[in-house]
Design a protein around this motif. Structure first.
Motif, mmCIF file in Angstrom:
data_model
loop_
_atom_site.group_PDB
_atom_site.id
_atom_site.type_symbol
_atom_site.label_atom_id
_atom_site.label_comp_id
_atom_site.label_asym_id
_atom_site.label_seq_id
_atom_site.Cartn_x
_atom_site.Cartn_y
_atom_site.Cartn_z
ATOM 1 N N LEU A 39 20.653 142.360 46.285
ATOM 2 C CA LEU A 39 21.009 143.431 47.216
ATOM 3 C C LEU A 39 22.192 144.290 46.765
ATOM 4 C CD1 LEU A 39 20.238 141.969 50.731
ATOM 5 C CD2 LEU A 39 19.031 143.730 49.452
ATOM 6 N N PRO A 40 23.230 143.729 46.139
ATOM 7 C CA PRO A 40 24.290 144.616 45.652
ATOM 8 C C PRO A 40 23.788 145.629 44.632
ATOM 9 C CG PRO A 40 25.094 142.377 45.730
ATOM 10 C CD PRO A 40 23.614 142.325 46.010
ATOM 11 N N GLN A 41 22.803 145.242 43.806
ATOM 12 C CA GLN A 41 22.218 146.175 42.833
ATOM 13 C C GLN A 41 21.517 147.326 43.556
ATOM 14 O OE1 GLN A 41 19.535 144.296 40.006
ATOM 15 N NE2 GLN A 41 20.673 142.393 40.152
ATOM 16 N N VAL A 42 20.847 147.003 44.648
ATOM 17 C CA VAL A 42 20.050 147.980 45.381
ATOM 18 C C VAL A 42 20.904 148.816 46.323
ATOM 19 C CG1 VAL A 42 18.157 148.245 47.039
ATOM 20 C CG2 VAL A 42 18.004 146.527 45.230
ATOM 21 N N LEU A 43 21.780 148.141 47.081
ATOM 22 C CA LEU A 43 22.560 148.822 48.111
ATOM 23 C C LEU A 43 23.908 149.334 47.611
ATOM 24 C CD1 LEU A 43 21.928 146.354 51.076
ATOM 25 C CD2 LEU A 43 20.734 148.508 50.580
ATOM 26 N N VAL A 45 26.496 142.348 50.339
ATOM 27 C CA VAL A 45 26.143 141.997 51.709
ATOM 28 C C VAL A 45 26.174 140.483 51.807
ATOM 29 C CG1 VAL A 45 24.349 142.111 53.469
ATOM 30 C CG2 VAL A 45 24.663 144.018 51.898
ATOM 31 N N PRO A 46 26.903 139.932 52.780
ATOM 32 C CA PRO A 46 26.977 138.471 52.902
ATOM 33 C C PRO A 46 25.684 137.899 53.480
ATOM 34 C CG PRO A 46 28.256 139.516 54.637
ATOM 35 C CD PRO A 46 27.749 140.615 53.750
ATOM 36 N N ILE A 47 24.707 137.683 52.598
ATOM 37 C CA ILE A 47 23.387 137.224 53.015
ATOM 38 C C ILE A 47 23.478 135.924 53.809
ATOM 39 C CG2 ILE A 47 21.129 136.457 52.193
ATOM 40 C CD1 ILE A 47 21.627 139.456 51.876
#
Length: 121
Positions: free
Chosen positions: A38-42, A46-48
């Motif tokens: 998610l950090p790559q995408v967003l 984000v604390p999954i």
């Protein structure tokens, strides 16, 4: 993941083997976990691990519940620097699950809309 107009732009799947994100144009991104993908995408971490609690309106013990709605459910929570706003619940009862959340930190913003809940046996 949907646009504000409801168009699907990506689908995220995660399991013990890793995480995969497929975009509407067919591009597939993968990583060892959703936490890594998610950090790559967003563009933001984000604390999954906390997301599951937030989606269930069950803030962790170190989260700060700043306000509650008339049924006593969380309305605004601050956790790990993230602001979680519960905009709507799936019903009026105190045990109704969330239906709409805004999650933000700085310029990062995630809106979750939950169309339905399924109870697992």
């Amino acid at each position: 993941m949907l646009t504000p107009l409801g168009q699907v732009v990506a689908q995220l799947d995660a399991d013990a083997l890793g995480a995969r994100l497929q975009t509407a144009d067919g591009q597939v991104l993968s990583a060892d976990s959703a936490e890594a993908l998610l950090p790559q995408v967003l563009g933001v971490d984000v604390p999954i691990g906390r997301l599951g609690l937030w989606v269930q309106a069950a803030p962790g013990p170190d989260a700060e519940v700043r306000s509650r709605d008339s049924a006593g459910r969380p309305a605004l929570v601050i956790d790990l620097g993230w602001r979680i706003e519960y905009l709507d619940y799936a019903g009026e009862s105190a045990d109704a699950p969330p239906a709409r959340l805004d999650i933000s930190r700085g310029d990062a913003r995630i809106r979750l809309v939950i169309d339905s809940w399924t109870t697992l046996p």
